[in-house]
Design a protein around this motif. Structure first.
Motif, mmCIF file in Angstrom:
data_model
loop_
_atom_site.group_PDB
_atom_site.id
_atom_site.type_symbol
_atom_site.label_atom_id
_atom_site.label_comp_id
_atom_site.label_asym_id
_atom_site.label_seq_id
_atom_site.Cartn_x
_atom_site.Cartn_y
_atom_site.Cartn_z
ATOM 1 N N UNK A 59 0.951 -1.339 0.027
ATOM 2 C CA UNK A 59 -0.039 0.301 0.273
ATOM 3 C C UNK A 59 0.414 1.310 0.347
ATOM 4 N N UNK A 60 0.774 2.407 -0.800
ATOM 5 C CA UNK A 60 1.686 3.175 -1.016
ATOM 6 C C UNK A 60 0.277 4.164 -0.396
ATOM 7 N N UNK A 61 1.527 4.812 0.198
ATOM 8 C CA UNK A 61 -0.041 5.697 1.826
ATOM 9 C C UNK A 61 1.143 7.798 1.009
ATOM 10 N N UNK A 62 -0.115 8.430 1.011
ATOM 11 C CA UNK A 62 0.032 9.542 1.229
ATOM 12 C C UNK A 62 -0.085 10.147 2.524
ATOM 13 N N UNK A 63 0.380 11.338 2.749
ATOM 14 C CA UNK A 63 -0.510 11.845 4.287
ATOM 15 C C UNK A 63 -1.012 13.575 4.486
ATOM 16 N N UNK A 87 -3.970 9.035 6.185
ATOM 17 C CA UNK A 87 -3.029 8.534 5.778
ATOM 18 C C UNK A 87 -4.303 8.287 5.021
ATOM 19 N N UNK A 88 -3.843 8.619 3.353
ATOM 20 C CA UNK A 88 -4.815 7.382 2.475
ATOM 21 C C UNK A 88 -3.388 6.987 1.476
ATOM 22 N N UNK A 89 -4.176 5.517 1.426
ATOM 23 C CA UNK A 89 -3.271 4.602 0.882
ATOM 24 C C UNK A 89 -4.021 4.232 0.114
ATOM 25 N N UNK A 90 -3.333 3.402 -1.538
ATOM 26 C CA UNK A 90 -3.556 2.456 -2.810
ATOM 27 C C UNK A 90 -2.957 1.418 -3.003
ATOM 28 N N UNK A 91 -3.101 0.266 -3.330
ATOM 29 C CA UNK A 91 -2.997 -0.314 -3.565
ATOM 30 C C UNK A 91 -2.960 -0.915 -4.873
ATOM 31 N N UNK A 92 -2.521 -2.352 -4.758
ATOM 32 C CA UNK A 92 -2.097 -2.465 -7.104
ATOM 33 C C UNK A 92 -3.233 -2.600 -7.054
ATOM 34 N N UNK A 93 -4.625 -2.552 -6.660
ATOM 35 C CA UNK A 93 -6.016 -3.595 -6.771
ATOM 36 C C UNK A 93 -6.764 -2.243 -6.827
ATOM 37 N N UNK A 94 -5.742 -1.233 -6.605
ATOM 38 C CA UNK A 94 -7.194 0.204 -6.677
ATOM 39 C C UNK A 94 -7.651 -0.158 -5.298
ATOM 40 N N UNK A 95 -7.454 -1.205 -4.070
ATOM 41 C CA UNK A 95 -7.997 -0.536 -2.824
ATOM 42 C C UNK A 95 -7.559 0.722 -2.045
#
Length: 154
Positions: free
Chosen positions: A23-27, A39-47
């Motif tokens: 999960x790649x996150x941005x604060x 924090x809002x993150x997104x994984x490779x499936x778009x979740x």
């Protein structure tokens, strides 16, 4: 952003845990409902994953806006330092049936309770994902060209 050293430590450890989980996150991300998540993150499936950092019981008990975040993510976590008593986070008012729990320090984090996966509808997912990508790109540009910040946005 995060000015308290404990909050910054929890942020850092939590981001390491999320990264290992793909999960790649941005604060500090603003949502369409005018709320801002830690924090809002997104994984490779778009979740999409939202993490709210709480460093004290007063901070935790005083946050009545967090249920408004649930419509903007597939999963929601609380992230806290190990020094925070966890009993409150297991009570019905903090929705342990839905919310996950992470304990973190500056070096790492551990997921103590998984978050329920509650899939977003595709239109909302697309809007949030686009806004997140836009935010991340602006932040990157401001890092490589600090003078560009006067141009606006972010």
């Amino acid at each position: 952003m995060f000015h308290d050293s404990t909050a910054l430590d929890v942020l850092r450890g939590t981001c390491r845990l999320l990264r290992r989980a793909g999960i790649s996150a941005v604060a500090e991300v603003s949502l369409a409902n005018s709320r801002r998540v830690d924090l809002l993150g997104i994984d490779t499936a778009g979740r999409l994953t939202i993490v709210e950092i709480k460093i004290s019981l007063a901070d935790l008990r005083g946050d009545h806006k967090w249920p408004e975040y649930l419509d903007y993510c597939d999963q929601f976590f609380w992230a806290v330092p190990a020094s925070l008593p966890l009993a409150d986070l297991h009570t019905p008012s903090f929705r342990p049936d839905v919310t996950g729990l992470i304990v973190a320090d500056r070096f790492d984090a551990e997921q103590l309770r998984p978050a329920a996966l509650r899939p977003l509808n595709s239109a909302r997912r697309r809007a949030i994902t686009t806004a997140l990508a836009h935010r991340a790109a602006l932040r990157w540009h401001n890092l490589v060209d600090p003078d560009a910040a006067y141009l606006g946005q972010e």
